[in-house]
Design an enzyme around this catalytic site. Structure first.
Site, PDB file in Angstrom:
ATOM      1  CE1 TYR A  63      23.106  10.155 -11.098  1.00  0.00           C
ATOM      2  CE2 TYR A  63      23.268   8.219 -12.500  1.00  0.00           C
ATOM      3  CZ  TYR A  63      23.224   9.595 -12.354  1.00  0.00           C
ATOM      4  OH  TYR A  63      23.292  10.417 -13.461  1.00  0.00           O
ATOM      5  CB  ILE A 110      21.898  26.420 -17.717  1.00  0.00           C
ATOM      6  CG1 ILE A 110      21.460  26.727 -19.154  1.00  0.00           C
ATOM      7  CG2 ILE A 110      22.642  25.083 -17.645  1.00  0.00           C
ATOM      8  CD1 ILE A 110      22.610  26.881 -20.147  1.00  0.00           C
ATOM      9  CG  ASN A 120      23.039  19.944 -16.370  1.00  0.00           C
ATOM     10  OD1 ASN A 120      23.292  18.879 -16.932  1.00  0.00           O
ATOM     11  ND2 ASN A 120      23.980  20.654 -15.750  1.00  0.00           N
ATOM     12  CE  LYS A 173      20.413  12.012 -13.213  1.00  0.00           C
ATOM     13  NZ  LYS A 173      20.166  13.388 -13.660  1.00  0.00           N
TER      14      LYS A 173
HETATM   15  P1  NDP Z   1      29.502  17.520 -13.630  1.00  0.00           P
HETATM   16  O1  NDP Z   1      29.933  17.036 -12.296  1.00  0.00           O
HETATM   17  O2  NDP Z   1      30.549  17.890 -14.608  1.00  0.00           O
HETATM   18  O3  NDP Z   1      28.484  18.738 -13.463  1.00  0.00           O
HETATM   19  C1  NDP Z   1      27.468  18.725 -12.484  1.00  0.00           C
HETATM   20  C2  NDP Z   1      26.912  20.122 -12.326  1.00  0.00           C
HETATM   21  O4  NDP Z   1      25.854  20.081 -11.355  1.00  0.00           O
HETATM   22  C3  NDP Z   1      27.944  21.102 -11.836  1.00  0.00           C
HETATM   23  O5  NDP Z   1      27.801  22.307 -12.547  1.00  0.00           O
HETATM   24  C4  NDP Z   1      27.594  21.306 -10.376  1.00  0.00           C
HETATM   25  O6  NDP Z   1      27.919  22.627  -9.970  1.00  0.00           O
HETATM   26  C5  NDP Z   1      26.074  21.125 -10.420  1.00  0.00           C
HETATM   27  N1  NDP Z   1      25.533  20.797  -9.115  1.00  0.00           N
HETATM   28  C6  NDP Z   1      25.756  19.681  -8.373  1.00  0.00           C
HETATM   29  N2  NDP Z   1      25.136  19.775  -7.194  1.00  0.00           N
HETATM   30  C7  NDP Z   1      24.520  20.988  -7.176  1.00  0.00           C
HETATM   31  C8  NDP Z   1      23.737  21.679  -6.216  1.00  0.00           C
HETATM   32  N3  NDP Z   1      23.452  21.135  -5.021  1.00  0.00           N
HETATM   33  N4  NDP Z   1      23.256  22.905  -6.527  1.00  0.00           N
HETATM   34  C9  NDP Z   1      23.537  23.454  -7.721  1.00  0.00           C
HETATM   35  N5  NDP Z   1      24.268  22.857  -8.668  1.00  0.00           N
HETATM   36  C10 NDP Z   1      24.764  21.640  -8.393  1.00  0.00           C
HETATM   37  O7  NDP Z   1      28.596  16.335 -14.217  1.00  0.00           O
HETATM   38  P2  NDP Z   1      27.708  16.249 -15.553  1.00  0.00           P
HETATM   39  O8  NDP Z   1      27.828  17.451 -16.373  1.00  0.00           O
HETATM   40  O9  NDP Z   1      28.024  14.944 -16.151  1.00  0.00           O
HETATM   41  O10 NDP Z   1      26.256  16.131 -14.908  1.00  0.00           O
HETATM   42  C11 NDP Z   1      25.178  16.941 -15.301  1.00  0.00           C
HETATM   43  C12 NDP Z   1      23.896  16.130 -15.278  1.00  0.00           C
HETATM   44  O11 NDP Z   1      24.001  15.093 -16.239  1.00  0.00           O
HETATM   45  C13 NDP Z   1      23.594  15.447 -13.940  1.00  0.00           C
HETATM   46  O12 NDP Z   1      22.207  15.549 -13.692  1.00  0.00           O
HETATM   47  C14 NDP Z   1      23.966  13.986 -14.214  1.00  0.00           C
HETATM   48  O13 NDP Z   1      23.249  13.102 -13.392  1.00  0.00           O
HETATM   49  C15 NDP Z   1      23.582  13.873 -15.663  1.00  0.00           C
HETATM   50  N6  NDP Z   1      24.176  12.775 -16.418  1.00  0.00           N
HETATM   51  C16 NDP Z   1      25.535  12.655 -16.520  1.00  0.00           C
HETATM   52  C17 NDP Z   1      26.086  11.616 -17.259  1.00  0.00           C
HETATM   53  C18 NDP Z   1      27.560  11.388 -17.349  1.00  0.00           C
HETATM   54  O14 NDP Z   1      27.973  10.264 -17.734  1.00  0.00           O
HETATM   55  N7  NDP Z   1      28.403  12.373 -17.062  1.00  0.00           N
HETATM   56  C19 NDP Z   1      25.210  10.682 -17.979  1.00  0.00           C
HETATM   57  C20 NDP Z   1      23.811  10.906 -17.788  1.00  0.00           C
HETATM   58  C21 NDP Z   1      23.325  11.928 -17.063  1.00  0.00           C
HETATM   59  P3  NDP Z   1      28.540  23.066  -8.558  1.00  0.00           P
HETATM   60  O15 NDP Z   1      29.340  21.907  -8.042  1.00  0.00           O
HETATM   61  O16 NDP Z   1      29.357  24.271  -8.899  1.00  0.00           O
HETATM   62  O17 NDP Z   1      27.340  23.386  -7.728  1.00  0.00           O
HETATM   63  C1  8X3 Z   2      25.316   8.736 -15.731  1.00  0.00           C
HETATM   64  C2  8X3 Z   2      25.464   7.522 -16.584  1.00  0.00           C
HETATM   65  O1  8X3 Z   2      25.678   4.978 -16.524  1.00  0.00           O
HETATM   66  O2  8X3 Z   2      27.203   6.303 -15.150  1.00  0.00           O
HETATM   67  O3  8X3 Z   2      23.987   9.002 -15.475  1.00  0.00           O
HETATM   68  O4  8X3 Z   2      24.906   6.080 -14.517  1.00  0.00           O
HETATM   69  S1  8X3 Z   2      25.819   6.162 -15.639  1.00  0.00           S
END
Ligand code: NDP
Ligand code: 8X3
Length: 260
Positions: free
Chosen positions: A157, A11, A91, A161
């Site tokens: 962004y 993950i 992710n 995606k």
């Molecule tokens: P969080 O910010 O809570 O988690 C993001 C995770 O990505 C963290 O664990 C962070 O870890 C990791 N990450 C970011 N940059 C890096 C890097 N350069 N190298 C390694 N790890 C990295 O956000 P979400 O859980 O919401 O996001 C997870 C995924 O879900 C993303 O791809 C996001 O685009 C997607 N998403 C989110 C939505 C939302 O509304 N929240 C909706 C749709 C999609 P660390 O900083 O420790 O490296």
């Molecule tokens: C995260 C959902 O609508 O904020 O991907 O872009 S949105």
């Protein structure tokens, strides 16, 4: 059903939000977990908690997915007992800013493209050849509703995606003659650290994103990811869009104060 017991699951972005919730869900199902992110101390705390709760075997990797040589070396040098990755959950990702494109910050664009697109590619390039050689594996990418529709200020962004969507489809073409499955789970609004990161730590602005709405949680998304992962081997869930009940699109969200 495909069982996850003793299967190795990798993950990325396991230190927070959706990735962390997926680690909990896969841990509960008996998987062995490779947890990768930049914040190593968070991964270690999660590993300890999973060990205590489910007896989960974990390997924590401090990894910046943007750093290609580091990604290549990290996965090339995995201990032998961890090389057999059966499920890759791409992710790790983020959004930065909500500026109009003509006013956008170049460093925000670079960070999103480098993480969401190039990082996903680097990890995939390092892991998938092993799956092909072993003749088994599942890849689940976390896309977004933002990979299906754009919204004001979403420009770069959304483009990242949309790219994840194209890469997922492309990969499915490239692996069609193998037993490897390629899925994408595309959420709408999920309350995680996502908006805090997007707004560079502006808590007030981040909170308004989820105000007067019952957003998804990381656990809601994790259950969907788990569903995709546990289908019988001949079933490939190509794409799932998961939204809060009061979200119809990226731009249409019905907000009502609690109790109304
Ligand atoms: P969080 O910010 O809570 O988690 C993001 C995770 O990505 C963290 O664990 C962070 O870890 C990791 N990450 C970011 N940059 C890096 C890097 N350069 N190298 C390694 N790890 C990295 O956000 P979400 O859980 O919401 O996001 C997870 C995924 O879900 C993303 O791809 C996001 O685009 C997607 N998403 C989110 C939505 C939302 O509304 N929240 C909706 C749709 C999609 P660390 O900083 O420790 O490296
Ligand atoms: C995260 C959902 O609508 O904020 O991907 O872009 S949105």
């Amino acid at each position: 059903m495909t069982t996850l017991t003793k299967k190795t699951v990798l993950i990325t972005g396991a230190s927070s939000g959706i990735g962390l919730a997926c680690a909990e869900a896969f841990g509960r199902e008996g998987a062995r977990l490779i947890l990768a992110a930049r914040r190593k101390e968070r991964l270690e705390a999660l590993a300890l908690e999973l060990q205590k709760t489910y007896g989960t075997e974990t390997l924590t990797l401090q990894l910046d997915v943007r750093n290609q040589p580091e990604v290549e070396k990290t996965f090339r040098d995995l201990p032998a007992s961890w090389q057999d990755v059966e499920l890759l959950l791409n992710n790790a990702g983020l959004s930065r800013g909500l500026d109009k494109l003509h006013e956008g910050k170049l460093e925000d664009w670079e960070e999103m493209i480098d993480t969401n697109v190039k990082g996903l590619l680097y990890v995939s390039r390092a892991i998938i050849p092993g799956m092909v050689a072993r003749g088994k594996g599942t890849i689940i990418n976390i896309g977004s509703i933002a990979g299906h529709e754009v919204y004001p200020g979403g420009n770069v962004y959304c483009a990242t995606k949309f790219a994840v969507d194209a890469l997922t489809r492309g990969l499915r073409h490239d692996l069609v003659d193998t037993p490897i499955r390629v899925c994408t789970v595309d959420p709408g609004l999920v309350e995680t650290e996502f908006s805090m990161v997007r707004f560079h730590g502006n808590e007030q602005r981040a909170k308004t994103v989820y105000q007067n709405l019952h957003p998804l949680t990381g656990a809601d998304v994790a259950e969907t990811v788990l569903f995709c992962a546990t289908r019988p081997p001949h079933v490939q869930i190509a794409e799932v869009i998961i939204l809060p009940t009061n979200q119809a699109s990226t731009t249409l969200v019905h907000r009502a104060p609690a109790g109304t």
